[in-house]
Design a protein around this motif. Sequence first.
Motif, PDB file in Angstrom:
ATOM      1  N   LEU A  27       2.693  11.481   7.024  1.00 29.90           N
ATOM      2  CA  LEU A  27       1.452  11.654   6.261  1.00 29.90           C
ATOM      3  C   LEU A  27       1.060  13.131   6.175  1.00 29.90           C
ATOM      4  CD1 LEU A  27      -0.687   8.699   7.684  1.00 29.90           C
ATOM      5  CD2 LEU A  27       0.168   8.905   5.352  1.00 29.90           C
ATOM      6  N   LEU A  28       1.254  13.858   7.277  1.00 29.41           N
ATOM      7  CA  LEU A  28       0.941  15.289   7.294  1.00 29.41           C
ATOM      8  C   LEU A  28       1.788  16.048   6.281  1.00 29.41           C
ATOM      9  CD1 LEU A  28       0.536  16.648  10.947  1.00 29.41           C
ATOM     10  CD2 LEU A  28      -1.195  16.507   9.166  1.00 29.41           C
ATOM     11  N   LYS A  29       3.077  15.764   6.261  1.00 30.75           N
ATOM     12  CA  LYS A  29       3.990  16.482   5.372  1.00 30.75           C
ATOM     13  C   LYS A  29       3.674  16.216   3.904  1.00 30.75           C
ATOM     14  CE  LYS A  29       7.850  16.782   8.628  1.00 30.75           C
ATOM     15  NZ  LYS A  29       9.228  16.315   8.958  1.00 30.75           N
ATOM     16  N   LYS A  30       3.136  15.040   3.610  1.00 32.58           N
ATOM     17  CA  LYS A  30       2.822  14.684   2.227  1.00 32.58           C
ATOM     18  C   LYS A  30       1.448  15.189   1.793  1.00 32.58           C
ATOM     19  CE  LYS A  30       5.576  10.420   2.193  1.00 32.58           C
ATOM     20  NZ  LYS A  30       5.497   8.933   2.155  1.00 32.58           N
ATOM     21  N   ASN A  31       0.681  15.800   2.735  1.00 34.86           N
ATOM     22  CA  ASN A  31      -0.704  16.202   2.441  1.00 34.86           C
ATOM     23  C   ASN A  31      -1.479  15.028   1.848  1.00 34.86           C
ATOM     24  OD1 ASN A  31      -0.909  18.959   3.256  1.00 34.86           O
ATOM     25  ND2 ASN A  31       0.396  19.507   1.534  1.00 34.86           N
ATOM     26  N   SER A  39     -11.958  28.112   2.422  1.00 34.97           N
ATOM     27  CA  SER A  39     -11.797  29.560   2.589  1.00 34.97           C
ATOM     28  C   SER A  39     -11.039  30.161   1.412  1.00 34.97           C
ATOM     29  CB  SER A  39     -11.047  29.866   3.896  1.00 34.97           C
ATOM     30  OG  SER A  39     -11.782  29.437   5.020  1.00 34.97           O
ATOM     31  N   LEU A  40     -10.023  29.451   0.940  1.00 32.24           N
ATOM     32  CA  LEU A  40      -9.241  29.946  -0.200  1.00 32.24           C
ATOM     33  C   LEU A  40     -10.102  30.047  -1.453  1.00 32.24           C
ATOM     34  CD1 LEU A  40      -5.901  27.929   0.217  1.00 32.24           C
ATOM     35  CD2 LEU A  40      -6.349  30.305   0.860  1.00 32.24           C
ATOM     36  N   GLN A  41     -10.948  29.062  -1.660  1.00 34.13           N
ATOM     37  CA  GLN A  41     -11.812  29.071  -2.832  1.00 34.13           C
ATOM     38  C   GLN A  41     -12.754  30.277  -2.796  1.00 34.13           C
ATOM     39  OE1 GLN A  41     -11.371  26.599  -5.307  1.00 34.13           O
ATOM     40  NE2 GLN A  41     -12.500  28.155  -6.431  1.00 34.13           N
ATOM     41  N   LYS A  42     -13.327  30.549  -1.623  1.00 31.14           N
ATOM     42  CA  LYS A  42     -14.218  31.701  -1.474  1.00 31.14           C
ATOM     43  C   LYS A  42     -13.453  33.008  -1.688  1.00 31.14           C
ATOM     44  CE  LYS A  42     -17.541  29.603   1.735  1.00 31.14           C
ATOM     45  NZ  LYS A  42     -18.105  29.660   3.104  1.00 31.14           N
ATOM     46  N   LEU A  43     -12.238  33.060  -1.168  1.00 27.13           N
ATOM     47  CA  LEU A  43     -11.435  34.271  -1.286  1.00 27.13           C
ATOM     48  C   LEU A  43     -11.090  34.553  -2.749  1.00 27.13           C
ATOM     49  CD1 LEU A  43      -8.684  35.265   1.190  1.00 27.13           C
ATOM     50  CD2 LEU A  43      -8.185  35.446  -1.228  1.00 27.13           C
ATOM     51  N   LEU A  67      -2.237  35.650  -3.202  1.00 28.85           N
ATOM     52  CA  LEU A  67      -2.125  34.448  -2.365  1.00 28.85           C
ATOM     53  C   LEU A  67      -0.859  33.679  -2.693  1.00 28.85           C
ATOM     54  CD1 LEU A  67      -5.614  32.697  -2.032  1.00 28.85           C
ATOM     55  CD2 LEU A  67      -4.084  33.375  -0.181  1.00 28.85           C
ATOM     56  N   LEU A  68      -0.581  33.540  -3.988  1.00 35.02           N
ATOM     57  CA  LEU A  68       0.633  32.851  -4.398  1.00 35.02           C
ATOM     58  C   LEU A  68       1.863  33.597  -3.899  1.00 35.02           C
ATOM     59  CD1 LEU A  68       2.026  30.599  -5.961  1.00 35.02           C
ATOM     60  CD2 LEU A  68       1.779  31.961  -8.047  1.00 35.02           C
ATOM     61  N   PHE A  92      -2.392  24.026  -2.467  1.00 41.42           N
ATOM     62  CA  PHE A  92      -3.671  24.233  -3.145  1.00 41.42           C
ATOM     63  C   PHE A  92      -3.471  24.971  -4.476  1.00 41.42           C
ATOM     64  CE2 PHE A  92      -7.189  27.278  -3.856  1.00 41.42           C
ATOM     65  CZ  PHE A  92      -8.231  26.388  -4.063  1.00 41.42           C
ATOM     66  N   LEU A  93      -2.665  26.044  -4.461  1.00 42.02           N
ATOM     67  CA  LEU A  93      -2.448  26.833  -5.672  1.00 42.02           C
ATOM     68  C   LEU A  93      -1.578  26.088  -6.687  1.00 42.02           C
ATOM     69  CD1 LEU A  93      -1.920  30.391  -4.171  1.00 42.02           C
ATOM     70  CD2 LEU A  93      -3.910  29.552  -5.408  1.00 42.02           C
ATOM     71  N   ALA A  94      -0.601  25.319  -6.211  1.00 40.42           N
ATOM     72  CA  ALA A  94       0.252  24.558  -7.122  1.00 40.42           C
ATOM     73  C   ALA A  94      -0.574  23.572  -7.937  1.00 40.42           C
ATOM     74  CB  ALA A  94       1.332  23.823  -6.336  1.00 40.42           C
TER      75      ALA A  94
END
Length: 305
Positions: A130-134, A163-167, A178-179, A241-243
């Motif tokens: 489950l972790l690997k599949k997010n 945090s990524l969204q804020k960044l 980031l990418l 997240f970026l994908a």
Amino acid sequence: IDFVKRKLKSYPNWFLIYDNVEKFTDIQKYFPLDAETWGQGRIILTTRDSNIQNNKHINYTLHIGELNENQKLNLFAKIMNQEAQTAFTEGQTVEAKKFLREIPPFPLDVSLASYYIKTTNVSYDQYVDLLKKNDVGLTNLQETILKESGDYNKNRYSLVTLSLQKLIESHKDFEELLLFVGLLDSQNIPKELLNWNKKPDVVDNFIYHLKKHSLVRMQSSSFSRPTLSIHRSTQAIILAFLAQKLNLQEKDHHLLMQAIANSLVSYVEDELDKDDFLRGRQLISHLERFVTHGKLLNEAINASI
């Protein structure tokens, strides 16, 4: 504030705790500075902002890093055996250690795994899968279980993506940077490499914001050049997240990927032109990692790498 000052001054050796401070200016006017006004005491801040150690009012910092194998096992066993008050058998200990090697070595992640497995009775292998599949269902249930077991209800994915969204909102060029770091080997990324993609002042600002959210660790290698490292689990979340946000499978983003690949190729060629093959060899892991993202790369990018 006046009420708090009077109360604190009446207690010798008081402790004042500010929990989850995002930036020092948020608490500055509530921060005891004058012993005559506030009395004698100690102040503790908890924060994810590693830059706060540079503040002149901070006298000592304690960085909570990764847990070692025994610390992970002790925390896992403490939660799993909380009610039964029984210790793991030798066989259970071996299985638990093997499982915990698949889990990010931080207290939050070990706690999440413990409470989730204890509540749902899934196997170790099922949880790792489950972790690997997010898995979205895993994320939602983790937050529910945490909320019921205490006051905290954030898992790693939700913390990192917030945090990524804020960044990204703080600078238009941070998304591409980031990418870039998401496509490389997560360890020992040369800061100079990022300078081939964006201006040095932008890269400095980028690293400052990464440290503000404790997403990166800076160090100098044996060649005395600054490098940054990101925990592999955090890097996987960044790329996922970026994908999704950029829809990287679409052809419209081949130009973005090409620009990043061009930066990487130009930097490697420059290093090789210097005849410093030891430094050049250190880049192999980044090149090898980059080409594993085959679904995001076209033939031209693959050929250049």
